[in-house]
Design a protein around this motif. Structure first.
Motif, PDB file in Angstrom:
ATOM      1  N   SER A  87       0.852  -1.180   0.000  1.00 53.14           N
ATOM      2  CA  SER A  87       0.000   0.000   0.000  1.00 53.14           C
ATOM      3  C   SER A  87       0.891   1.235   0.000  1.00 53.14           C
ATOM      4  CB  SER A  87      -0.938  -0.025   1.219  1.00 53.14           C
ATOM      5  OG  SER A  87      -1.929   0.969   1.099  1.00 53.14           O
ATOM      6  N   GLY A  88       0.414   2.334   0.635  1.00 50.84           N
ATOM      7  CA  GLY A  88       1.120   3.605   0.545  1.00 50.84           C
ATOM      8  C   GLY A  88       2.533   3.594   1.088  1.00 50.84           C
ATOM      9  N   ALA A  89       2.700   3.207   2.355  1.00 52.05           N
ATOM     10  CA  ALA A  89       4.029   3.220   2.970  1.00 52.05           C
ATOM     11  C   ALA A  89       4.977   2.272   2.244  1.00 52.05           C
ATOM     12  CB  ALA A  89       3.920   2.841   4.445  1.00 52.05           C
ATOM     13  N   GLU A  90       4.462   1.115   1.880  1.00 53.39           N
ATOM     14  CA  GLU A  90       5.291   0.135   1.173  1.00 53.39           C
ATOM     15  C   GLU A  90       5.748   0.680  -0.179  1.00 53.39           C
ATOM     16  OE1 GLU A  90       2.834  -1.544   4.238  1.00 53.39           O
ATOM     17  OE2 GLU A  90       2.252  -0.436   2.454  1.00 53.39           O
ATOM     18  N   ASN A  91       4.869   1.395  -0.839  1.00 59.18           N
ATOM     19  CA  ASN A  91       5.216   2.002  -2.119  1.00 59.18           C
ATOM     20  C   ASN A  91       6.321   3.039  -1.955  1.00 59.18           C
ATOM     21  OD1 ASN A  91       4.789   2.590  -4.965  1.00 59.18           O
ATOM     22  ND2 ASN A  91       3.807   4.474  -4.288  1.00 59.18           N
ATOM     23  N   VAL A  92       6.259   3.821  -0.875  1.00 56.54           N
ATOM     24  CA  VAL A  92       7.293   4.816  -0.595  1.00 56.54           C
ATOM     25  C   VAL A  92       8.650   4.142  -0.402  1.00 56.54           C
ATOM     26  CG1 VAL A  92       8.097   6.531   1.078  1.00 56.54           C
ATOM     27  CG2 VAL A  92       5.702   6.505   0.374  1.00 56.54           C
ATOM     28  N   VAL A  93       8.676   3.066   0.376  1.00 53.97           N
ATOM     29  CA  VAL A  93       9.928   2.352   0.636  1.00 53.97           C
ATOM     30  C   VAL A  93      10.522   1.813  -0.661  1.00 53.97           C
ATOM     31  CG1 VAL A  93      10.988   0.395   1.814  1.00 53.97           C
ATOM     32  CG2 VAL A  93       9.242   1.761   2.977  1.00 53.97           C
ATOM     33  N   ILE A  94       9.672   1.227  -1.488  1.00 51.97           N
ATOM     34  CA  ILE A  94      10.139   0.689  -2.764  1.00 51.97           C
ATOM     35  C   ILE A  94      10.713   1.799  -3.647  1.00 51.97           C
ATOM     36  CG2 ILE A  94       9.343  -0.343  -4.945  1.00 51.97           C
ATOM     37  CD1 ILE A  94       7.431  -2.058  -3.203  1.00 51.97           C
ATOM     38  N   ASN A  95      10.081   2.968  -3.644  1.00 48.42           N
ATOM     39  CA  ASN A  95      10.602   4.095  -4.424  1.00 48.42           C
ATOM     40  C   ASN A  95      11.947   4.567  -3.904  1.00 48.42           C
ATOM     41  OD1 ASN A  95       8.485   4.205  -6.245  1.00 48.42           O
ATOM     42  ND2 ASN A  95       7.309   5.692  -5.055  1.00 48.42           N
ATOM     43  N   ILE A  96      12.105   4.596  -2.579  1.00 49.10           N
ATOM     44  CA  ILE A  96      13.388   4.987  -1.996  1.00 49.10           C
ATOM     45  C   ILE A  96      14.482   4.025  -2.432  1.00 49.10           C
ATOM     46  CG2 ILE A  96      14.690   5.163   0.160  1.00 49.10           C
ATOM     47  CD1 ILE A  96      12.155   6.219   1.496  1.00 49.10           C
ATOM     48  N   ILE A  97      14.190   2.728  -2.327  1.00 48.37           N
ATOM     49  CA  ILE A  97      15.189   1.713  -2.670  1.00 48.37           C
ATOM     50  C   ILE A  97      15.545   1.783  -4.152  1.00 48.37           C
ATOM     51  CG2 ILE A  97      15.594  -0.779  -2.849  1.00 48.37           C
ATOM     52  CD1 ILE A  97      13.914  -1.095  -0.299  1.00 48.37           C
ATOM     53  N   ARG A 140       1.351  18.057 -10.252  1.00 45.70           N
ATOM     54  CA  ARG A 140       2.747  18.205 -10.709  1.00 45.70           C
ATOM     55  C   ARG A 140       3.703  18.639  -9.602  1.00 45.70           C
ATOM     56  NH1 ARG A 140       0.736  21.576 -15.723  1.00 45.70           N
ATOM     57  NH2 ARG A 140      -0.174  19.910 -16.985  1.00 45.70           N
ATOM     58  N   LYS A 141       3.206  19.409  -8.640  1.00 45.43           N
ATOM     59  CA  LYS A 141       4.110  19.912  -7.596  1.00 45.43           C
ATOM     60  C   LYS A 141       4.602  18.802  -6.662  1.00 45.43           C
ATOM     61  CE  LYS A 141       0.403  21.366  -4.435  1.00 45.43           C
ATOM     62  NZ  LYS A 141      -0.190  22.524  -3.739  1.00 45.43           N
ATOM     63  N   PHE A 142       3.974  17.631  -6.756  1.00 41.64           N
ATOM     64  CA  PHE A 142       4.412  16.489  -5.943  1.00 41.64           C
ATOM     65  C   PHE A 142       5.305  15.535  -6.747  1.00 41.64           C
ATOM     66  CE2 PHE A 142       0.365  17.896  -4.126  1.00 41.64           C
ATOM     67  CZ  PHE A 142       0.739  18.090  -2.807  1.00 41.64           C
ATOM     68  N   GLY A 143       5.728  15.973  -7.938  1.00 40.62           N
ATOM     69  CA  GLY A 143       6.513  15.106  -8.807  1.00 40.62           C
ATOM     70  C   GLY A 143       7.956  15.534  -8.996  1.00 40.62           C
ATOM     71  N   ASN A 144       8.502  16.322  -8.037  1.00 44.33           N
ATOM     72  CA  ASN A 144       9.907  16.762  -8.124  1.00 44.33           C
ATOM     73  C   ASN A 144      10.804  15.698  -7.510  1.00 44.33           C
ATOM     74  OD1 ASN A 144      12.396  18.030  -8.028  1.00 44.33           O
ATOM     75  ND2 ASN A 144      11.531  20.033  -7.532  1.00 44.33           N
ATOM     76  N   LYS A 145      11.139  14.705  -8.304  1.00 44.31           N
ATOM     77  CA  LYS A 145      11.889  13.557  -7.779  1.00 44.31           C
ATOM     78  C   LYS A 145      13.311  13.915  -7.370  1.00 44.31           C
ATOM     79  CE  LYS A 145      12.710   8.657  -8.626  1.00 44.31           C
ATOM     80  NZ  LYS A 145      12.505   7.522  -9.528  1.00 44.31           N
ATOM     81  N   LYS A 146      13.952  14.792  -8.108  1.00 45.03           N
ATOM     82  CA  LYS A 146      15.345  15.153  -7.787  1.00 45.03           C
ATOM     83  C   LYS A 146      15.436  15.775  -6.397  1.00 45.03           C
ATOM     84  CE  LYS A 146      17.023  15.745 -12.522  1.00 45.03           C
ATOM     85  NZ  LYS A 146      17.611  16.689 -13.511  1.00 45.03           N
ATOM     86  N   ARG A 147      14.505  16.650  -6.083  1.00 40.41           N
ATOM     87  CA  ARG A 147      14.509  17.284  -4.766  1.00 40.41           C
ATOM     88  C   ARG A 147      14.233  16.250  -3.681  1.00 40.41           C
ATOM     89  NH1 ARG A 147      10.755  19.316  -1.228  1.00 40.41           N
ATOM     90  NH2 ARG A 147      11.415  21.119   0.023  1.00 40.41           N
ATOM     91  N   TRP A 148      13.304  15.349  -3.953  1.00 37.22           N
ATOM     92  CA  TRP A 148      12.972  14.287  -2.996  1.00 37.22           C
ATOM     93  C   TRP A 148      14.183  13.407  -2.713  1.00 37.22           C
ATOM     94  CZ3 TRP A 148      11.879   8.827  -3.939  1.00 37.22           C
ATOM     95  CH2 TRP A 148      11.214   8.195  -2.882  1.00 37.22           C
ATOM     96  N   ILE A 149      14.922  13.022  -3.747  1.00 36.64           N
ATOM     97  CA  ILE A 149      16.106  12.185  -3.580  1.00 36.64           C
ATOM     98  C   ILE A 149      17.174  12.928  -2.780  1.00 36.64           C
ATOM     99  CG2 ILE A 149      18.048  11.134  -4.813  1.00 36.64           C
ATOM    100  CD1 ILE A 149      16.063  10.340  -6.996  1.00 36.64           C
ATOM    101  N   ARG A 150      17.346  14.212  -3.047  1.00 37.84           N
ATOM    102  CA  ARG A 150      18.336  15.003  -2.299  1.00 37.84           C
ATOM    103  C   ARG A 150      18.009  15.005  -0.808  1.00 37.84           C
ATOM    104  NH1 ARG A 150      17.913  18.844  -6.548  1.00 37.84           N
ATOM    105  NH2 ARG A 150      16.572  20.139  -5.224  1.00 37.84           N
ATOM    106  N   ARG A 151      16.725  15.112  -0.487  1.00 41.36           N
ATOM    107  CA  ARG A 151      16.330  15.144   0.925  1.00 41.36           C
ATOM    108  C   ARG A 151      16.529  13.785   1.606  1.00 41.36           C
ATOM    109  NH1 ARG A 151      14.166  19.191   3.201  1.00 41.36           N
ATOM    110  NH2 ARG A 151      12.835  17.998   4.656  1.00 41.36           N
ATOM    111  N   ILE A 152      16.335  12.711   0.881  1.00 41.64           N
ATOM    112  CA  ILE A 152      16.583  11.375   1.462  1.00 41.64           C
ATOM    113  C   ILE A 152      18.074  11.168   1.671  1.00 41.64           C
ATOM    114  CG2 ILE A 152      16.380   8.890   1.107  1.00 41.64           C
ATOM    115  CD1 ILE A 152      13.857   9.502  -0.548  1.00 41.64           C
ATOM    116  N   ARG A 153      18.860  11.552   0.676  1.00 43.96           N
ATOM    117  CA  ARG A 153      20.315  11.407   0.793  1.00 43.96           C
ATOM    118  C   ARG A 153      20.844  12.219   1.981  1.00 43.96           C
ATOM    119  NH1 ARG A 153      21.591  12.236  -4.199  1.00 43.96           N
ATOM    120  NH2 ARG A 153      21.855  10.067  -4.825  1.00 43.96           N
TER     121      ARG A 153
END
Length: 344
Positions: A15-25, A326-339
């Motif tokens: 579901s939602g949380a699991e999808n987030v984890v998979i995207n992070i990985i 669209r404002k929730f689709g900035n993947k580069k910024r999201w990856i920077r914050r996880i890193r």
């Protein structure tokens, strides 16, 4: 390979949380050595399909988790939601620990046994990640730990959603969709009661319910009691619900609480207006021009009927839904914050 990171989840479904984890990985697999730790279940097929290492566990007992951690020796334990967070903290395994809250259940908003236990274990976390500012504001004790809190909104891969929504495997059309776990948090029984009244006004309305959970039998029974079998189709769990969502006109969310509300953004990305309860992170996602909030059942019924009967109104909301997603689709910024989370 970089740091060894173990994602701990108490659920065995997708579901939602699991999808987030998979995207992070998937997004950071070249930088870190990841493992997904959870009980055995439907999630295993999803992880296998995505070539993600899965470490099955038999329980969330802290002593048992300590044995798993000592065997795999993670540099970072990234625990998701409350049970996994508490158990990981009480395992007392010495490493950097992150508690990642995807939800804001009702009990976290007041002093009780559950919130006290989480408060105590907050002392063991190096970072407390929340998916929306609403969780920080509503959680009774988190204000005391603002110095270690970190807001990480979920990222939505819009291009991938568009791709998965057009596989050509389904040509069924629906008016209203419910997508989520069949649990108290999502309140699917209320959804069925709302839909029953919608169908009374509009008998041909077609409904789809995608998801599974402990309330499945109760939902099925209520559908039969209200004689909605010809209108409502229960699809169960689907690893790819996007084609069904794309073939629906509206998404309705009767949730009692939501940490973020990923499926709302996913629906908007496909041009589907969303009508939802005004809870949690949904308050930062849904705007009046792409859906709306419904306090009462009557609010849901009114908005659903208006959207299904007024083509101009629907088209305008559909256009604005895509625009706002669209404002929730900035993947580069999201990856920077996880890193940054992992490196600092």
């Amino acid at each position: 390979m970089g740091k060894k990171i173990m994602h701990i989840l108490s659920s065995n479904s997708y579901s939602g949380a699991e999808n987030v984890v998979i995207n992070i990985i998937n997004s950071l697999s070249n930088d870190y050595d990841f493992a997904y730790v959870s009980p055995e279940g439907p999630i295993q097929e999803v992880l296998k399909e995505k070539n993600i290492i899965h470490i099955p566990i038999k329980s969330m007992n802290p002593y048992y988790l300590n044995m798993i951690f000592r065997k795999w020796k993670p540099d970072i334990i990234h625990a998701h939601d409350f049970r996994a967070s508490v158990s990981s903290a009480l395992s007392l395994y010495p490493c950097y620990k992150i508690s990642h809250l995807h939800q804001n259940p009702l009990w976290i908003r007041k002093i009780n046994l559950y919130s006290l236990v989480y408060f105590i274990t907050c002392l063991f976390y190096d970072k407390i990640v929340v998916v929306s500012n609403e969780i920080l504001e509503e959680a009774v004790f988190l204000k005391l730990f603002k110095y270690k809190s970190y807001i990480l909104q979920n990222n939505i891969d819009i291009n991938n959603i568009l791709k998965l929504s057009d596989t050509g495997k389904s040509n069924k059309k629906y008016d209203v969709a419910f997508i989520g776990r069949l649990t108290e948090a999502k309140d699917p029984l209320r959804f069925v009661r709302v839909i029953n009244k919608v169908i009374a006004y509009r008998p041909g309305t077609r409904i789809v319910i995608v998801g599974d959970g402990i309330l499945r039998n109760e939902v099925k029974t209520l559908i039969m009691q209200l004689e909605l079998n010809t209108n409502v189709e229960m699809m169960g769990f689907l690893s790819n619900p996007y084609e069904i969502l794309n073939n629906s006109k509206l998404l309705v969310m009767t949730s009692k609480w939501e940490g973020f509300g990923i499926v709302a953004v996913e629906a908007m990305a496909l041009g589907k207006p969303v009508f939802a309860s005004p809870v949690g992170g949904l308050k930062s996602i849904i705007k009046e021009d792409c859906g709306g909030f419904c306090e009462t059942d009557e609010d849901f019924i009114k908005n659903i009927l208006e959207s299904l009967s007024n083509d101009d109104y629907y088209k305008k909301m559909s256009y604005n839904s895509k625009k706002n997603a669209r404002k929730f689709g900035n993947k580069k910024r999201w990856i920077r914050r996880i890193r940054y989370l992992y490196e600092h």
